[in-house]
Design a protein around this motif. Structure first.
Motif, PDB file in Angstrom:
ATOM      1  N   MET A   1       0.871  -1.063  -0.011  1.00  0.00           N
ATOM      2  CA  MET A   1       0.281   0.211  -0.094  1.00  0.00           C
ATOM      3  C   MET A   1       0.616   1.141  -0.087  1.00  0.00           C
ATOM      4  O   MET A   1       1.717   1.544   0.485  1.00  0.00           O
ATOM      5  N   THR A   2       0.391   2.175  -1.031  1.00  0.00           N
ATOM      6  CA  THR A   2       0.761   3.885  -0.633  1.00  0.00           C
ATOM      7  C   THR A   2       0.388   4.265  -0.105  1.00  0.00           C
ATOM      8  O   THR A   2      -0.581   4.830   0.099  1.00  0.00           O
ATOM      9  N   LEU A   3       0.985   4.894   0.699  1.00  0.00           N
ATOM     10  CA  LEU A   3       1.316   6.454   1.250  1.00  0.00           C
ATOM     11  C   LEU A   3       0.808   8.287   0.076  1.00  0.00           C
ATOM     12  O   LEU A   3       1.766   7.977  -0.777  1.00  0.00           O
TER      13      LEU A   3
ATOM     14  N   GLU B   1       4.032  10.541  -2.600  1.00  0.00           N
ATOM     15  CA  GLU B   1       4.090   9.614  -2.360  1.00  0.00           C
ATOM     16  C   GLU B   1       5.385   8.345  -1.520  1.00  0.00           C
ATOM     17  O   GLU B   1       5.933   9.025  -2.145  1.00  0.00           O
ATOM     18  N   VAL B   2       5.045   7.715  -0.900  1.00  0.00           N
ATOM     19  CA  VAL B   2       6.710   7.431  -0.353  1.00  0.00           C
ATOM     20  C   VAL B   2       5.249   5.574  -0.362  1.00  0.00           C
ATOM     21  O   VAL B   2       4.489   5.212  -0.166  1.00  0.00           O
ATOM     22  N   ASN B   3       6.559   4.593  -1.006  1.00  0.00           N
ATOM     23  CA  ASN B   3       5.884   3.492  -1.829  1.00  0.00           C
ATOM     24  C   ASN B   3       6.379   2.368  -0.636  1.00  0.00           C
ATOM     25  O   ASN B   3       7.468   2.794   0.436  1.00  0.00           O
TER      26      ASN B   3
ATOM     27  N   ARG C   1      13.403  -2.426   3.901  1.00  0.00           N
ATOM     28  CA  ARG C   1      13.577  -3.225   2.930  1.00  0.00           C
ATOM     29  C   ARG C   1      13.130  -4.236   3.392  1.00  0.00           C
ATOM     30  O   ARG C   1      12.537  -5.458   2.475  1.00  0.00           O
ATOM     31  N   GLU C   2      12.204  -4.770   4.446  1.00  0.00           N
ATOM     32  CA  GLU C   2      11.453  -6.308   4.380  1.00  0.00           C
ATOM     33  C   GLU C   2       9.693  -5.311   4.130  1.00  0.00           C
ATOM     34  O   GLU C   2       8.991  -6.458   4.620  1.00  0.00           O
ATOM     35  N   GLY C   3       9.852  -4.032   3.144  1.00  0.00           N
ATOM     36  CA  GLY C   3       8.109  -3.895   3.320  1.00  0.00           C
ATOM     37  C   GLY C   3       7.654  -3.001   3.572  1.00  0.00           C
ATOM     38  O   GLY C   3       6.419  -2.536   3.160  1.00  0.00           O
ATOM     39  N   VAL C   4       8.202  -2.253   4.689  1.00  0.00           N
ATOM     40  CA  VAL C   4       7.296  -0.925   5.680  1.00  0.00           C
ATOM     41  C   VAL C   4       8.071   0.137   4.833  1.00  0.00           C
ATOM     42  O   VAL C   4       9.173   0.228   4.541  1.00  0.00           O
ATOM     43  N   ALA C   5       7.018   1.433   4.592  1.00  0.00           N
ATOM     44  CA  ALA C   5       7.328   2.392   4.237  1.00  0.00           C
ATOM     45  C   ALA C   5       7.127   3.391   5.511  1.00  0.00           C
ATOM     46  O   ALA C   5       6.902   3.899   6.342  1.00  0.00           O
ATOM     47  N   VAL C   6       8.390   4.377   4.786  1.00  0.00           N
ATOM     48  CA  VAL C   6       9.033   4.886   6.079  1.00  0.00           C
ATOM     49  C   VAL C   6       8.986   6.180   5.529  1.00  0.00           C
ATOM     50  O   VAL C   6       9.964   6.366   4.431  1.00  0.00           O
ATOM     51  N   LEU C   7       9.221   7.295   6.007  1.00  0.00           N
ATOM     52  CA  LEU C   7       8.844   8.692   5.819  1.00  0.00           C
ATOM     53  C   LEU C   7       9.164   8.861   6.970  1.00  0.00           C
ATOM     54  O   LEU C   7       8.932   9.352   8.077  1.00  0.00           O
ATOM     55  N   TYR C   8      10.546   9.852   7.347  1.00  0.00           N
ATOM     56  CA  TYR C   8      10.869  10.519   8.491  1.00  0.00           C
ATOM     57  C   TYR C   8      11.212  11.863   8.294  1.00  0.00           C
ATOM     58  O   TYR C   8      11.323  11.994   6.909  1.00  0.00           O
TER      59      TYR C   8
ATOM     60  N   PHE D   1      21.590  11.628   3.605  1.00  0.00           N
ATOM     61  CA  PHE D   1      22.495  11.447   2.177  1.00  0.00           C
ATOM     62  C   PHE D   1      23.651   9.517   2.629  1.00  0.00           C
ATOM     63  O   PHE D   1      23.431   9.702   4.119  1.00  0.00           O
ATOM     64  N   GLY D   2      23.034   9.241   1.588  1.00  0.00           N
ATOM     65  CA  GLY D   2      23.437   7.602   2.303  1.00  0.00           C
ATOM     66  C   GLY D   2      22.541   6.984   2.289  1.00  0.00           C
ATOM     67  O   GLY D   2      22.899   5.675   3.064  1.00  0.00           O
ATOM     68  N   VAL D   3      21.281   7.608   3.215  1.00  0.00           N
ATOM     69  CA  VAL D   3      20.762   6.788   4.244  1.00  0.00           C
ATOM     70  C   VAL D   3      18.528   6.184   2.669  1.00  0.00           C
ATOM     71  O   VAL D   3      18.454   5.699   2.820  1.00  0.00           O
ATOM     72  N   ALA D   4      18.156   7.680   2.741  1.00  0.00           N
ATOM     73  CA  ALA D   4      16.977   7.516   1.857  1.00  0.00           C
ATOM     74  C   ALA D   4      17.326   7.531   0.973  1.00  0.00           C
ATOM     75  O   ALA D   4      17.820   7.555  -0.557  1.00  0.00           O
ATOM     76  N   ASP D   5      16.014   6.492  -0.057  1.00  0.00           N
ATOM     77  CA  ASP D   5      16.068   6.217  -1.353  1.00  0.00           C
ATOM     78  C   ASP D   5      15.600   7.272  -1.625  1.00  0.00           C
ATOM     79  O   ASP D   5      15.832   7.527  -3.071  1.00  0.00           O
ATOM     80  N   ARG D   6      15.040   8.658  -1.427  1.00  0.00           N
ATOM     81  CA  ARG D   6      14.433   9.492  -2.056  1.00  0.00           C
ATOM     82  C   ARG D   6      14.379  10.613  -0.783  1.00  0.00           C
ATOM     83  O   ARG D   6      14.315  10.881  -0.063  1.00  0.00           O
TER      84      ARG D   6
END
Length: 254
Positions: A1-3, A24-26, A193-200, A209-214
């Protein structure tokens, strides 16, 4: 599910804190929301988490609109959050913090013995954040980095074991030394990586930088840039208004 966040607007009286933000956050993504002080990122985060109502726009998760739901209702849909200052149950042990959260949805009874409740499940969560060896320690005696990890475990304990899960982290690295930041953010990315959607949200650039995908950058209540950390680091507006013209993403290491 996407935010899905669509045209989020938030006014405080005559102050326009957020002026129409969409993103969006996937599942499986770790997305950082950053920006200078007063940019609207904390307000945006609080609207998504349920601490503020929206002036306009909508927030959708798990296939339904959630911006009109209370935080407890959002939690039942798989949404959990942490706070800038770690929130734990100081009078309990580390293990009891998790046992209480895992037992509470079924209701607490006078004859329940907390120490016997959900032991294996609670220990598994502590293992996930690297605190199993401190299970019997008092929460009040933990160093701050360990308290941050305990709060993360508490948030995870409130999420369903199955189904969509959204983790909202309010400055997870705040107050931590560089090695502690690196350890905590490694655990956060592992959850994604286990499938949790993370927004921080975050001010420490080595936790972005070096952590976030976006990376999403808010400036003056608007989304000024969105993309990979490398793309955002090269954005002219972001460099001039926030990161500085001399900023080099490759020089930042978590």
């Amino acid at each position: 599910m996407t935010l899905y966040v669509r045209q989020l607007v938030k006014h405080f009286g005559g102050v326009q804190a957020v002026k129409g933000v969409s993103f969006e956050v996937n599942p499986g993504e770790c997305v950082a929301l950053i920006g200078p002080n007063g940019a609207g990122k904390s307000t945006t985060f609080a609207c998504i988490a349920g601490q503020h109502g929206l002036t306009q726009g909508e927030v959708r998760w798990a296939g339904q609109r959630v911006d009109r739901l209370r935080p407890a209702q959002r939690q039942k849909l798989g949404v959990a959050r942490t706070f800038q200052v770690a929130q734990t149950f100081e009078a309990l042990t580390v293990l009891q913090n998790l046992q209480l959260l895992m037992t509470a949805p079924r209701g607490l009874r006078a004859w329940n013995v907390l120490e016997r409740a959900e032991v294996d499940a609670a220990l598994a969560r502590l293992e996930q954040v690297g605190l199993r060896d401190l299970a019997q320690a008092d929460a009040k005696d933990l160093p701050y980095g360990a308290k941050k990890r305990l709060e993360l475990a508490i948030a995870l304990a409130g999420l369903p074991a199955q189904g969509p899960r959204l983790l909202l982290l309010d400055e997870p690295a705040a107050g931590l030394a560089a090695p502690e930041r690196a350890e905590l953010m490694a655990r956060v990315t592992a959850l994604a990586r286990e499938g949790v959607a993370v927004l921080y949200t975050e001010h420490n650039m080595d936790a972005v930088f070096g952590v976030a995908d976006r990376v999403l950058v808010l400036i003056d209540g608007l989304l000024a840039a969105s993309g990979t950390p490398q793309e955002v680091a090269l954005d002219a507006t972001v460099r001039s208004r926030y990161l500085g013209r001399g900023f080099q993403a490759g020089d930042v290491h978590v």
